[in-house]
Motif scaffolding. Structure first.
Motif, PDB file in Angstrom:
ATOM      1  N   VAL A  63       0.824   5.748   1.334  1.00  0.00           N
ATOM      2  CA  VAL A  63      -0.155   5.461   0.292  1.00  0.00           C
ATOM      3  C   VAL A  63       0.567   4.856  -0.911  1.00  0.00           C
ATOM      4  N   ALA A  64       0.023   3.781  -1.454  1.00  0.00           N
ATOM      5  CA  ALA A  64       0.652   3.098  -2.589  1.00  0.00           C
ATOM      6  C   ALA A  64       0.750   4.018  -3.803  1.00  0.00           C
ATOM      7  N   ALA A  65       1.868   3.895  -4.527  1.00  0.00           N
ATOM      8  CA  ALA A  65       2.103   4.639  -5.755  1.00  0.00           C
ATOM      9  C   ALA A  65       2.937   3.756  -6.687  1.00  0.00           C
ATOM     10  N   THR A  66       3.089   4.181  -7.935  1.00  0.00           N
ATOM     11  CA  THR A  66       3.857   3.414  -8.905  1.00  0.00           C
ATOM     12  C   THR A  66       5.353   3.653  -8.694  1.00  0.00           C
ATOM     13  N   VAL A  67       6.113   2.566  -8.498  1.00  0.00           N
ATOM     14  CA  VAL A  67       7.551   2.649  -8.258  1.00  0.00           C
ATOM     15  C   VAL A  67       8.266   1.531  -9.020  1.00  0.00           C
ATOM     16  N   ASP A  68       9.587   1.636  -9.077  1.00  0.00           N
ATOM     17  CA  ASP A  68      10.429   0.554  -9.584  1.00  0.00           C
ATOM     18  C   ASP A  68      11.039  -0.149  -8.378  1.00  0.00           C
ATOM     19  N   VAL A  69      11.107  -1.475  -8.433  1.00  0.00           N
ATOM     20  CA  VAL A  69      11.603  -2.274  -7.306  1.00  0.00           C
ATOM     21  C   VAL A  69      12.758  -3.145  -7.777  1.00  0.00           C
ATOM     22  N   THR A  70      13.871  -3.087  -7.037  1.00  0.00           N
ATOM     23  CA  THR A  70      14.998  -3.992  -7.277  1.00  0.00           C
ATOM     24  C   THR A  70      15.181  -4.825  -6.026  1.00  0.00           C
ATOM     25  N   ASP A  71      15.180  -6.139  -6.210  1.00  0.00           N
ATOM     26  CA  ASP A  71      15.167  -7.095  -5.111  1.00  0.00           C
ATOM     27  C   ASP A  71      16.340  -8.054  -5.317  1.00  0.00           C
ATOM     28  N   THR A  94       9.407  -2.817 -12.946  1.00  0.00           N
ATOM     29  CA  THR A  94       9.079  -1.408 -13.165  1.00  0.00           C
ATOM     30  C   THR A  94       7.567  -1.227 -13.132  1.00  0.00           C
ATOM     31  N   GLY A  95       7.153  -0.051 -12.689  1.00  0.00           N
ATOM     32  CA  GLY A  95       5.730   0.274 -12.680  1.00  0.00           C
ATOM     33  C   GLY A  95       4.900  -0.569 -11.735  1.00  0.00           C
ATOM     34  N   VAL A  96       5.426  -0.846 -10.558  1.00  0.00           N
ATOM     35  CA  VAL A  96       4.746  -1.680  -9.574  1.00  0.00           C
ATOM     36  C   VAL A  96       4.064  -0.786  -8.542  1.00  0.00           C
ATOM     37  N   GLU A  97       2.863  -1.152  -8.144  1.00  0.00           N
ATOM     38  CA  GLU A  97       2.154  -0.414  -7.087  1.00  0.00           C
ATOM     39  C   GLU A  97       2.669  -0.885  -5.738  1.00  0.00           C
ATOM     40  N   ILE A 162      10.292  -1.189  11.632  1.00  0.00           N
ATOM     41  CA  ILE A 162      10.066  -0.109  12.596  1.00  0.00           C
ATOM     42  C   ILE A 162      10.693   1.187  12.099  1.00  0.00           C
ATOM     43  N   ALA A 163      11.990   1.150  11.761  1.00  0.00           N
ATOM     44  CA  ALA A 163      12.652   2.348  11.229  1.00  0.00           C
ATOM     45  C   ALA A 163      12.086   2.703   9.859  1.00  0.00           C
ATOM     46  N   GLY A 164      11.755   1.672   9.074  1.00  0.00           N
ATOM     47  CA  GLY A 164      11.218   1.914   7.728  1.00  0.00           C
ATOM     48  C   GLY A 164       9.917   2.684   7.738  1.00  0.00           C
ATOM     49  N   LEU A 165       9.065   2.410   8.710  1.00  0.00           N
ATOM     50  CA  LEU A 165       7.795   3.127   8.782  1.00  0.00           C
ATOM     51  C   LEU A 165       8.001   4.616   9.016  1.00  0.00           C
ATOM     52  N   LEU A 166       9.026   4.970   9.761  1.00  0.00           N
ATOM     53  CA  LEU A 166       9.324   6.390   9.961  1.00  0.00           C
ATOM     54  C   LEU A 166       9.774   7.023   8.647  1.00  0.00           C
ATOM     55  N   ASP A 167      10.575   6.280   7.841  1.00  0.00           N
ATOM     56  CA  ASP A 167      10.997   6.792   6.526  1.00  0.00           C
ATOM     57  C   ASP A 167       9.797   7.007   5.610  1.00  0.00           C
ATOM     58  N   CYS A 168       8.756   6.224   5.781  1.00  0.00           N
ATOM     59  CA  CYS A 168       7.564   6.352   4.945  1.00  0.00           C
ATOM     60  C   CYS A 168       6.889   7.713   5.125  1.00  0.00           C
ATOM     61  N   LEU A 169       7.143   8.362   6.242  1.00  0.00           N
ATOM     62  CA  LEU A 169       6.518   9.646   6.536  1.00  0.00           C
ATOM     63  C   LEU A 169       7.323  10.830   5.997  1.00  0.00           C
ATOM     64  N   THR A 170       8.542  10.586   5.486  1.00  0.00           N
ATOM     65  CA  THR A 170       9.381  11.682   4.975  1.00  0.00           C
ATOM     66  C   THR A 170       9.005  11.999   3.538  1.00  0.00           C
TER      67      THR A 170
END
Length: 188
Positions: A63-71, A94-97, A162-170
């Motif tokens: 579920v989307a939430a407010t996060v900081d993103v470094t790209d 900063t403060g990105v959904e 694929i691996a990232g989606l599993l991390d989304c559940l932690t």
């Protein structure tokens, strides 16, 4: 009589020659003034391949939430400028959904820092698709300033999910994803 026929034949040949020359000149003039101008070939100013790293803090979940993103993306390049063989772009927001199932931003504004200390400002839009277990983001636009100004660009970033989606559940969520990038910059 034979002499008269001979002179008449010579006059006709001269007229035909003059008429052919005039017609040829008229065609050449028409082609030069009103003819179609041949299209110019696109010039490939830069082809770069590299790695993109995206970090999320806190980690993103389904579920989307407010996060900081470094790209950040680092490239090795072949360019029309011999002094450029590498490029780098980065962005912090900063403060990105964001969420694991959200598409992300559709506008794209970044600056490429080249190995000769020049820069290129990239302005464009992105589209994202899930292809064979990867998130493929295609960003197209123009170089709005700096080196290669007014050229067009295409940046394709492929991030395995694929691996990232599993991390989304932690409980910590997905905190980082890395993948490949290809940047092409084309001008006329």
């Amino acid at each position: 009589m034979t002499d008269t026929i001979h002179r008449t034949t010579i006059r006709r040949r001269r007229r035909r020659g003059v008429l052919a020359a005039v017609a040829g000149a008229a065609l050449a003039l028409a082609a030069g003034l009103g003819g179609a101008v041949p299209a110019q070939a696109d010039v490939l100013d830069a082809t770069c391949t590299g790695t993109t790293n995206i970090a999320y803090s806190p980690g993103i979940k389904l579920v989307a939430a407010t996060v900081d993103v470094t790209d950040t993306t680092s490239f090795s390049c072949t360019t029309s400028k011999a002094s450029i063989n590498r490029g780098h772009l980065s962005n912090s927001s900063t403060g990105v959904e964001r969420g694991c199932l959200s598409v992300g931003a559709t506008s794209f504004n970044r600056t490429v820092y080249w190995s000769d200390y020049s820069t290129s400002d990239l302005t464009g839009t992105s589209t994202t698709a899930n292809i064979a277990g990867n998130t493929v983001e295609t960003i197209t636009g123009t170089v709005s300033g700096g080196r290669f100004e007014d050229d067009t660009f295409v940046l394709v970033r492929t991030l395995p999910n694929i691996a990232g989606l599993l991390d989304c559940l932690t409980t910590t969520g997905l905190t980082q994803v890395s993948g490949t990038s290809v940047l092409t910059i084309t001008g006329l």
